[in-house]
Design a protein around this motif. Structure first.
Motif, PDB file in Angstrom:
ATOM      1  N   ALA A  13       0.827  -1.207   0.000  1.00 31.66           N
ATOM      2  CA  ALA A  13       0.000   0.000   0.000  1.00 31.66           C
ATOM      3  C   ALA A  13       0.863   1.259   0.000  1.00 31.66           C
ATOM      4  O   ALA A  13       0.591   2.215  -0.738  1.00 31.66           O
ATOM      5  CB  ALA A  13      -0.931  -0.016   1.206  1.00 31.66           C
ATOM      6  N   GLY A  14       1.906   1.259   0.806  1.00 34.21           N
ATOM      7  CA  GLY A  14       2.812   2.412   0.839  1.00 34.21           C
ATOM      8  C   GLY A  14       3.547   2.602  -0.470  1.00 34.21           C
ATOM      9  O   GLY A  14       3.732   3.721  -0.936  1.00 34.21           O
ATOM     10  N   GLY A  15       3.970   1.501  -1.090  1.00 31.44           N
ATOM     11  CA  GLY A  15       4.671   1.591  -2.371  1.00 31.44           C
ATOM     12  C   GLY A  15       3.791   2.175  -3.457  1.00 31.44           C
ATOM     13  O   GLY A  15       4.206   3.075  -4.209  1.00 31.44           O
ATOM     14  N   VAL A  16       2.571   1.697  -3.549  1.00 30.63           N
ATOM     15  CA  VAL A  16       1.623   2.227  -4.543  1.00 30.63           C
ATOM     16  C   VAL A  16       1.348   3.701  -4.260  1.00 30.63           C
ATOM     17  O   VAL A  16       1.382   4.547  -5.172  1.00 30.63           O
ATOM     18  CB  VAL A  16       0.313   1.400  -4.537  1.00 30.63           C
ATOM     19  CG1 VAL A  16      -0.756   2.070  -5.395  1.00 30.63           C
ATOM     20  CG2 VAL A  16       0.576  -0.022  -5.014  1.00 30.63           C
ATOM     21  N   ALA A  17       1.078   4.018  -3.006  1.00 30.90           N
ATOM     22  CA  ALA A  17       0.782   5.403  -2.631  1.00 30.90           C
ATOM     23  C   ALA A  17       1.962   6.326  -2.939  1.00 30.90           C
ATOM     24  O   ALA A  17       1.764   7.459  -3.393  1.00 30.90           O
ATOM     25  CB  ALA A  17       0.424   5.480  -1.143  1.00 30.90           C
ATOM     26  N   GLY A  18       3.173   5.854  -2.715  1.00 34.44           N
ATOM     27  CA  GLY A  18       4.352   6.682  -2.952  1.00 34.44           C
ATOM     28  C   GLY A  18       4.526   7.071  -4.403  1.00 34.44           C
ATOM     29  O   GLY A  18       4.915   8.201  -4.710  1.00 34.44           O
ATOM     30  N   VAL A  19       4.241   6.155  -5.306  1.00 37.38           N
ATOM     31  CA  VAL A  19       4.343   6.477  -6.738  1.00 37.38           C
ATOM     32  C   VAL A  19       3.279   7.495  -7.122  1.00 37.38           C
ATOM     33  O   VAL A  19       3.563   8.506  -7.777  1.00 37.38           O
ATOM     34  CB  VAL A  19       4.226   5.199  -7.599  1.00 37.38           C
ATOM     35  CG1 VAL A  19       4.129   5.538  -9.075  1.00 37.38           C
ATOM     36  CG2 VAL A  19       5.419   4.278  -7.343  1.00 37.38           C
ATOM     37  N   ILE A  20       2.036   7.258  -6.688  1.00 34.40           N
ATOM     38  CA  ILE A  20       0.949   8.172  -7.026  1.00 34.40           C
ATOM     39  C   ILE A  20       1.166   9.543  -6.393  1.00 34.40           C
ATOM     40  O   ILE A  20       1.019  10.576  -7.048  1.00 34.40           O
ATOM     41  CB  ILE A  20      -0.413   7.570  -6.621  1.00 34.40           C
ATOM     42  CG1 ILE A  20      -0.678   6.324  -7.475  1.00 34.40           C
ATOM     43  CG2 ILE A  20      -1.534   8.595  -6.766  1.00 34.40           C
ATOM     44  CD1 ILE A  20      -1.835   5.479  -7.004  1.00 34.40           C
ATOM     45  N   SER A  21       1.568   9.565  -5.127  1.00 35.11           N
ATOM     46  CA  SER A  21       1.787  10.853  -4.460  1.00 35.11           C
ATOM     47  C   SER A  21       2.985  11.586  -5.046  1.00 35.11           C
ATOM     48  O   SER A  21       3.014  12.823  -5.060  1.00 35.11           O
ATOM     49  CB  SER A  21       1.962  10.667  -2.952  1.00 35.11           C
ATOM     50  OG  SER A  21       3.185  10.020  -2.657  1.00 35.11           O
ATOM     51  N   GLY A  22       3.966  10.838  -5.554  1.00 36.15           N
ATOM     52  CA  GLY A  22       5.095  11.472  -6.239  1.00 36.15           C
ATOM     53  C   GLY A  22       4.629  12.212  -7.482  1.00 36.15           C
ATOM     54  O   GLY A  22       5.114  13.312  -7.792  1.00 36.15           O
ATOM     55  N   LEU A  23       3.679  11.617  -8.195  1.00 33.88           N
ATOM     56  CA  LEU A  23       3.099  12.296  -9.365  1.00 33.88           C
ATOM     57  C   LEU A  23       2.310  13.533  -8.942  1.00 33.88           C
ATOM     58  O   LEU A  23       2.387  14.580  -9.587  1.00 33.88           O
ATOM     59  CB  LEU A  23       2.196  11.331 -10.142  1.00 33.88           C
ATOM     60  CG  LEU A  23       2.914  10.206 -10.870  1.00 33.88           C
ATOM     61  CD1 LEU A  23       1.919   9.152 -11.348  1.00 33.88           C
ATOM     62  CD2 LEU A  23       3.735  10.741 -12.028  1.00 33.88           C
ATOM     63  N   VAL A  24       1.570  13.409  -7.840  1.00 34.17           N
ATOM     64  CA  VAL A  24       0.809  14.554  -7.326  1.00 34.17           C
ATOM     65  C   VAL A  24       1.755  15.696  -6.966  1.00 34.17           C
ATOM     66  O   VAL A  24       1.513  16.860  -7.315  1.00 34.17           O
ATOM     67  CB  VAL A  24      -0.056  14.138  -6.112  1.00 34.17           C
ATOM     68  CG1 VAL A  24      -0.612  15.349  -5.378  1.00 34.17           C
ATOM     69  CG2 VAL A  24      -1.172  13.208  -6.557  1.00 34.17           C
ATOM     70  N   LYS A  25       2.867  15.376  -6.293  1.00 35.90           N
ATOM     71  CA  LYS A  25       3.830  16.413  -5.881  1.00 35.90           C
ATOM     72  C   LYS A  25       4.465  17.080  -7.101  1.00 35.90           C
ATOM     73  O   LYS A  25       4.650  18.305  -7.122  1.00 35.90           O
ATOM     74  CB  LYS A  25       4.905  15.797  -4.968  1.00 35.90           C
ATOM     75  CG  LYS A  25       5.909  16.798  -4.390  1.00 35.90           C
ATOM     76  CD  LYS A  25       5.334  17.628  -3.279  1.00 35.90           C
ATOM     77  CE  LYS A  25       6.369  18.315  -2.413  1.00 35.90           C
ATOM     78  NZ  LYS A  25       7.152  19.339  -3.058  1.00 35.90           N
ATOM     79  N   LEU A  26       4.783  16.294  -8.136  1.00 36.10           N
ATOM     80  CA  LEU A  26       5.324  16.889  -9.363  1.00 36.10           C
ATOM     81  C   LEU A  26       4.304  17.826 -10.004  1.00 36.10           C
ATOM     82  O   LEU A  26       4.653  18.910 -10.468  1.00 36.10           O
ATOM     83  CB  LEU A  26       5.727  15.805 -10.367  1.00 36.10           C
ATOM     84  CG  LEU A  26       7.025  15.079 -10.113  1.00 36.10           C
ATOM     85  CD1 LEU A  26       7.214  13.963 -11.142  1.00 36.10           C
ATOM     86  CD2 LEU A  26       8.207  16.026 -10.146  1.00 36.10           C
ATOM     87  N   GLY A  27       3.054  17.402 -10.024  1.00 36.56           N
ATOM     88  CA  GLY A  27       2.002  18.255 -10.574  1.00 36.56           C
ATOM     89  C   GLY A  27       1.844  19.535  -9.781  1.00 36.56           C
ATOM     90  O   GLY A  27       1.703  20.623 -10.343  1.00 36.56           O
ATOM     91  N   TRP A  28       1.896  19.405  -8.464  1.00 35.26           N
ATOM     92  CA  TRP A  28       1.793  20.570  -7.586  1.00 35.26           C
ATOM     93  C   TRP A  28       2.903  21.581  -7.911  1.00 35.26           C
ATOM     94  O   TRP A  28       2.659  22.773  -7.968  1.00 35.26           O
ATOM     95  CB  TRP A  28       1.884  20.136  -6.124  1.00 35.26           C
ATOM     96  CG  TRP A  28       1.859  21.300  -5.187  1.00 35.26           C
ATOM     97  CD1 TRP A  28       2.934  21.923  -4.612  1.00 35.26           C
ATOM     98  CD2 TRP A  28       0.709  22.002  -4.748  1.00 35.26           C
ATOM     99  NE1 TRP A  28       2.518  22.959  -3.838  1.00 35.26           N
ATOM    100  CE2 TRP A  28       1.142  23.041  -3.909  1.00 35.26           C
ATOM    101  CE3 TRP A  28      -0.656  21.866  -4.989  1.00 35.26           C
ATOM    102  CZ2 TRP A  28       0.256  23.922  -3.304  1.00 35.26           C
ATOM    103  CZ3 TRP A  28      -1.530  22.748  -4.379  1.00 35.26           C
ATOM    104  CH2 TRP A  28      -1.071  23.764  -3.545  1.00 35.26           C
TER     105      TRP A  28
END
Length: 168
Positions: A13-28
């Motif tokens: 769960a953390g691994g999946v979340a980390g990839v998605i949140s990394g994309l969110v942070k780049l978008g931000w």
């Protein structure tokens, strides 16, 4: 303290979340860039690697997509950081629920404060907090809140889905 934690599910769960949140942070950071173009010529991941002796030719290596040069080495560091902290949050938060206070927003602010006000300035990766422009503080603080809140939401959903399959 939670007693029945499925460690494998929390790690996934953390691994999946980390990839998605990394994309969110780049978008931000495209909406509210934390650094001026001049300061971003060598971004913090690049500067960190150079402090460890990695040559600029590698830290500034790019790939081309849609006619734009993109810093793949920076992305490796960015997603490595994001995924590492998402896994830490996902696992540790299941054993020590206080970590999850504010649905990860307080944890995100803590990571921001620790790294952008202490660790990276001490290493010479970014200027001291007083020398950083207000725009950088605003972008990074809000970006870390949204980043970790995304980790919270995604890791909880993935963990719950895994547990439904395990328990059925």
């Amino acid at each position: 303290m939670s007693k029945s934690v499925n460690l494998k599910a929390a790690l996934i769960a953390g691994g999946v979340a980390g990839v998605i949140s990394g994309l969110v942070k780049l978008g931000w950071e495209n909406v509210l860039p934390p650094r001026t173009p001049d300061r971003d010529k060598t971004n913090p991941p690049q500067k960190l690697l150079e402090k460890f002796g990695v040559p600029s030719s590698l830290t500034h290596a790019t790939y081309t997509y849609s006619e734009q040069k993109l810093p793949w080495v920076s992305y490796v560091i960015h997603f490595g950081f994001s995924t590492s902290f998402a896994v830490l949050y996902s696992v540790a938060g299941r054993y020590v629920p206080f970590i999850r206070a504010g649905q990860g927003t307080l944890f995100g602010l803590g990571v921001y404060g620790l790294f952008h006000h202490t660790v990276m300035p001490a290493m010479g990766v970014v200027p001291s907090p007083k020398e950083q422009p207000a725009e950088e503080h605003i972008s990074e603080a809000l970006g870390h809140i949204i980043w970790m809140w995304t980790n919270h939401i995604i890791s909880d959903e993935v963990y719950d889905q895994i547990m439904k399959k395990v328990n059925s």
